[in-house]
Write a protein that holds these residues in place. Sequence first.
Motif, short mmCIF file in Angstrom:
data_model
loop_
_atom_site.label_atom_id
_atom_site.label_comp_id
_atom_site.label_asym_id
_atom_site.label_seq_id
_atom_site.Cartn_x
_atom_site.Cartn_y
_atom_site.Cartn_z
N UNK A 95 0.96 -1.18 -0.04
CA UNK A 95 0.06 0.08 -0.03
C UNK A 95 0.92 1.14 -0.01
N UNK A 96 0.57 2.25 -0.90
CA UNK A 96 1.18 3.37 -0.93
C UNK A 96 0.01 4.78 -0.49
N UNK A 97 0.78 5.56 0.28
CA UNK A 97 -0.40 6.50 0.63
C UNK A 97 0.19 8.00 0.19
N UNK A 98 -0.93 8.99 -0.21
CA UNK A 98 -0.46 10.08 -0.62
C UNK A 98 -1.66 11.16 -0.17
N UNK A 99 -1.20 12.37 0.02
CA UNK A 99 -2.05 13.46 0.61
C UNK A 99 -2.16 14.51 -0.66
N UNK A 100 -3.53 14.64 -1.08
CA UNK A 100 -3.75 15.53 -2.14
C UNK A 100 -4.30 16.81 -1.83
N UNK A 101 -3.82 17.89 -2.70
CA UNK A 101 -4.49 19.06 -2.31
C UNK A 101 -4.92 19.74 -3.44
N UNK A 102 -5.76 20.83 -3.47
CA UNK A 102 -6.49 21.62 -4.58
C UNK A 102 -6.52 23.10 -4.15
N UNK A 103 -5.94 23.89 -4.79
CA UNK A 103 -5.72 25.33 -4.33
C UNK A 103 -7.17 26.02 -4.28
N UNK A 104 -8.03 25.41 -5.34
CA UNK A 104 -9.22 26.21 -5.18
C UNK A 104 -10.35 25.56 -4.38
N UNK A 105 -9.97 24.34 -3.69
CA UNK A 105 -10.83 23.85 -2.86
C UNK A 105 -11.32 24.39 -1.53
N UNK A 106 -12.68 24.31 -1.47
CA UNK A 106 -13.35 25.08 -0.13
C UNK A 106 -14.21 23.81 0.31
N UNK A 107 -13.87 23.47 1.43
CA UNK A 107 -14.91 22.59 2.18
C UNK A 107 -16.21 22.90 2.33
N UNK A 108 -17.10 22.15 2.06
CA UNK A 108 -18.64 22.66 2.49
C UNK A 108 -19.27 21.41 3.12
N UNK A 109 -19.78 21.82 4.23
CA UNK A 109 -20.70 20.64 5.04
C UNK A 109 -21.91 20.32 4.23
N UNK A 110 -22.38 19.30 4.30
CA UNK A 110 -23.71 18.77 3.72
C UNK A 110 -24.97 19.35 4.59
N UNK A 111 -24.61 19.77 5.93
CA UNK A 111 -25.44 20.11 6.97
C UNK A 111 -25.62 21.67 7.05
N UNK A 112 -26.89 22.20 6.69
CA UNK A 112 -27.09 23.53 6.83
C UNK A 112 -28.26 23.92 7.78
N UNK A 113 -28.06 24.11 9.05
CA UNK A 113 -29.25 24.50 9.84
C UNK A 113 -30.10 25.63 9.50
N UNK A 114 -31.22 25.60 8.89
CA UNK A 114 -31.86 26.57 8.28
C UNK A 114 -32.83 26.98 8.89
N UNK A 115 -32.41 28.19 9.75
CA UNK A 115 -33.54 28.95 10.58
C UNK A 115 -34.56 29.63 9.98
N UNK A 116 -34.40 29.91 8.74
CA UNK A 116 -35.18 30.74 7.79
C UNK A 116 -36.40 30.02 7.02
N UNK A 117 -36.25 28.62 7.21
CA UNK A 117 -37.31 27.89 6.62
C UNK A 117 -38.50 27.84 7.54
N UNK A 118 -39.53 28.13 6.87
CA UNK A 118 -41.01 27.70 7.56
C UNK A 118 -41.96 26.56 7.16
N UNK A 119 -42.38 25.79 8.07
CA UNK A 119 -43.13 24.85 7.53
C UNK A 119 -44.68 24.83 7.80
N UNK A 120 -45.39 24.67 6.92
CA UNK A 120 -47.07 25.09 7.11
C UNK A 120 -47.62 23.59 6.81
N UNK A 121 -48.74 23.12 7.58
CA UNK A 121 -49.41 22.07 7.52
C UNK A 121 -50.78 22.67 7.08
N UNK A 122 -51.43 22.38 6.06
CA UNK A 122 -52.82 22.89 5.76
C UNK A 122 -52.89 24.39 6.12
N UNK A 123 -51.90 25.22 5.66
CA UNK A 123 -51.83 26.44 6.03
C UNK A 123 -51.47 26.95 7.47
N UNK A 124 -51.48 26.24 8.18
CA UNK A 124 -50.97 26.56 9.62
C UNK A 124 -49.46 26.04 9.68
#
Length: 386
Positions: free
Chosen positions: A106-135
């Motif tokens: 086994x050989x191991x390598x660490x790769x980099x990308x100068x334009x890479x910016x980590x992004x998490x899949x989780x975004x806690x969305x406080x501005x989303x409203x949920x309505x059920x039958x209008x309420x």
Amino acid sequence: MAIPAFADQPYYPCYEGTWNIKENSGTPIKLKISNVNSNNMDIYFQYGQFAINTTGKIDGKKVNANYREVWEGGDFIVSGTITLDLGDQGIWLDWHAYENGRDCGTDGYMFYNSSFKYKSAINDSVDITVELNGSQLDLEQNPIMVNDSVLLPIRAVAESMGAEVTWTEGVRKIGNVVGIQKDSRYIGFCVEDTGYNENYNPYHMMIRDGDQEGRFVKLYAPVTLYNGYTMVPIRAVTEALGADVTWNGVSRTVNILTDKKTQSTSNSSDNTAKDYSKYIGVWAEYTFSDDVPETELIINNIDGNKVDYEIMFYRLAGYYNQTAYIDDNGVINFKTVENEESSQPIQGTITLLGDSVNLNITSSEQRYITPKSIEFYKKNTQSRLK
């Protein structure tokens, strides 16, 4: 019982691009990632003159891939495994190779990308409203965004729709299971991947009616444990319980409608549906011939804000979606358009714009269809779909 918090998950498409090691002795060593979705990514790994093209399966922050090639008329076989560890600064690659069955280590390598910016899949969305039958629903945990899908706490939503929620610990060979029961319909989710069966993982939902055998439905985002709550993709769950779901991108409101005879107040600010009937017909994009369209959009029927339509990519394959909904701004959000042959979904929006219609593809599991925007114009002749 307390459910453990969800470990940080990357937004996998942020890893697309070309990666290099920092220090190189002269041997070309390169990694290229492409065609990334929630489950797989295409991997190109080059070491000197040797190159590997393979597809890896995503498992959390790890990606596992195999390769096998036959050289020199069948006399020489190279094979092995590639494992990627997806980090917030780069990618660690382990390459375990075999030559004609001989273990090369086994050989191991660490790769980099100068334009890479980590992004998490989780975004806690406080501005989303949920309505059920209008309420508006009062949620203890804010909605979150995962893979561009809205996830809500399962118990609050299901119980508000008259369903019962259960949590079963340690089901044999499956793991922990969250269940929803409403009338004769049962919906089940696995909250971890045990590897026992490809269907028993957070990216699938099981639906069973009465004594019938259960069927599995693929989810665009995984069932997620977050801040002690089990979060589920809201569209998949509510539609499986018989409700209609629409998304208003301007007000960032999820509208759940269980009473099909009542229009949600969020669908129209004055409770009067707009007349979109002029958009019924065939809309075409002409890019490679004056006579043959590249893409067609066929709007078959509009009833209030409910629309039936089809999309056809002539060079590739037909995609269909029987029902969707138009929001206050003339926008149709779709996420379940599937190829009738191979089930490779695309998702995006269709916007009704005066004398034209705009199709915006935001993501695709069909490798030959990339995110793009298409403007259609009304076509007078009959569609080739008919």
